[in-house]
Design an enzyme around this catalytic site. Structure first.
Site, mmCIF file in Angstrom:
data_model
loop_
_atom_site.group_PDB
_atom_site.id
_atom_site.type_symbol
_atom_site.label_atom_id
_atom_site.label_comp_id
_atom_site.label_asym_id
_atom_site.label_seq_id
_atom_site.Cartn_x
_atom_site.Cartn_y
_atom_site.Cartn_z
ATOM 1 N N LYS A 54 0.843 -1.205 0.000
ATOM 2 C CA LYS A 54 0.000 0.000 0.000
ATOM 3 C C LYS A 54 0.874 1.249 0.000
ATOM 4 O O LYS A 54 0.637 2.191 -0.756
ATOM 5 C CB LYS A 54 -0.922 0.005 1.225
ATOM 6 C CG LYS A 54 -2.087 -0.951 1.094
ATOM 7 C CD LYS A 54 -2.823 -1.175 2.406
ATOM 8 C CE LYS A 54 -3.906 -2.240 2.224
ATOM 9 N NZ LYS A 54 -4.511 -2.684 3.473
ATOM 10 N N GLN A 98 -4.884 -1.234 9.692
ATOM 11 C CA GLN A 98 -4.804 -2.577 9.116
ATOM 12 C C GLN A 98 -5.452 -3.599 10.059
ATOM 13 O O GLN A 98 -5.104 -3.680 11.234
ATOM 14 C CB GLN A 98 -3.321 -2.941 8.873
ATOM 15 C CG GLN A 98 -3.108 -4.262 8.166
ATOM 16 C CD GLN A 98 -3.632 -4.275 6.725
ATOM 17 O OE1 GLN A 98 -3.455 -3.327 5.978
ATOM 18 N NE2 GLN A 98 -4.289 -5.349 6.357
ATOM 19 N N ASP A 121 -11.269 3.025 4.237
ATOM 20 C CA ASP A 121 -11.713 1.633 4.133
ATOM 21 C C ASP A 121 -13.240 1.544 4.107
ATOM 22 O O ASP A 121 -13.796 0.493 3.777
ATOM 23 C CB ASP A 121 -11.198 0.829 5.346
ATOM 24 C CG ASP A 121 -10.103 -0.142 4.959
ATOM 25 O OD1 ASP A 121 -9.966 -0.457 3.757
ATOM 26 O OD2 ASP A 121 -9.378 -0.607 5.872
#
Ligand code: NDP
Length: 297
Positions: A54, A98, A121
């Site tokens: 990422k 994460q 997200d």
């Protein structure tokens, strides 16, 4: 019939190219550099790989990438303090925590402490509610990537019968909302669904997000249907080596489907591309600028 392969790797490269172009324009016209902060708690090897990837792709499209690596025993208070700092940092437009987090941390509490406008997200309860009510939101990256591929392949999805296998908060449910938003008739199947084969056979679009290797056989697929395989499963081959497979049996499904995504090289690459797209969208919204076209819903 032999299915057309939907090349997620190539499509993701196209999306990243569009993001990079837009980022260049933002810099030139508005002196604005979108910034993404990724927070990793602990040393889960798979998470470390994702976070590295990422960070690399964020920099490659010209955005600012910040990584915060915290010890596995980081307290909830310290993690929340970091998130508070990032929420208030004007140079950061997207924050990604994460998952999974170590067991002692409350994932819901942590995710819901993000500024929803920076929740790239799309897991914050506000974004879930906005998506569910058809309002502008941050859309979870994996379903967004699937929708982009479907729109690219079909144009309009209106009136199509779609079956989503899996009802998780990160894939199945938001995927179903997005398909409903595009006027599909949507069925969500899960582990208690009766006659799954019959349910899947009705579908013009099948999205498999189960986590069971090659679970969907070709004879469940309606002739000409589009199959989007979200699953990522590592299995051992006869020679003892391992390989990645999806949730559908690719070979038999490709014989009946009109189009299909491979694993690897389908949905996976689109997920990170959509994370970059979401960060760009968040930066534009935060600064009252037009959103990039075709990179969000
Ligand atoms: P979850 O484990 O959270 O959810 C799996 C879903 O599948 C559940 O709703 C479960 O039903 C359902 N299910 C399990 N067994 C069956 C069955 N026999 N028949 C029908 N439904 C069943 O998984 P995720 O949604 O997080 O992920 C799904 C897959 O997608 C995984 O392989 C994951 O690795 C992959 N993935 C890939 C991403 C990418 O970037 N390509 C990103 C995210 C995930 P129930 O609710 O009843 O238990």
């Amino acid at each position: 019939m032999t299915a057309q392969v939907i090349d997620g790797k190539a499509f993701a490269a196209e999306v990243r190219g569009k993001v990079a172009e837009h980022v260049t324009r933002l810099k030139e016209k508005h002196d604005l550099v979108p910034g993404l902060a990724v927070v990793l708690v602990g040393e889960d090897p798979a998470s470390q790989v994702y976070v590295r990837s990422k960070g690399k792709q964020t920099t490659e499209v010209g955005m600012k990438s910040v990584e915060h690596k915290l010890d596995a025993d980081t307290s909830e208070a310290d993690l929340l303090a970091l998130i508070d700092k990032l929420n208030k940092d004007d140079s950061i437009h997207g924050i990604l925590v994460q998952l999974p987090l170590p067991k002692h941390l409350n994932e819901d509490l942590v995710i819901n402490s993000l500024d929803p406008a920076k929740d790239v997200d799309g897991f914050h309860i506000s974004n879930v509610g906005l998506l569910g009510t058809g309002q502008k939101s941050m859309v979870p990256c994996t379903p967004l990537g699937c929708l982009m591929m479907l729109r690219h392949h079909h144009g309009s999805l209106s009136g199509m019968d779609a079956v989503v296998i899996g009802r998780s908060n990160i894939v199945g449910k938001p995927m179903a909302q997005l398909l409903l938003g595009d006027s599909c008739t949507v069925t969500i199947a899960h582990s208690r669904t009766k006659d799954l084969a019959d349910v899947v056979r009705r579908a013009d679009i099948v999205v498999a997000a189960v986590g069971r290797p090659e679970m969907v056989p070709g004879d469940w697929i309606k002739e000409g249907a589009t199959v989007i395989d979200v699953g990522i499963n590592r299995i051992e081959k006869d020679d003892g080596k391992t390989k990645l497979v999806g949730d559908v049996d690719y070979e038999s499904c490709a014989k009946r489907a009109g189009a299909i995504t491979p694993v690897p090289g389908g949905v996976g690459p689109m997920t990170i591309a959509c994370l970059l797209a979401n960060t760009l969208t968040a930066a534009c919204r935060a600064n009252g600028l037009d959103e990039p076209e075709g990179l969000t819903v």
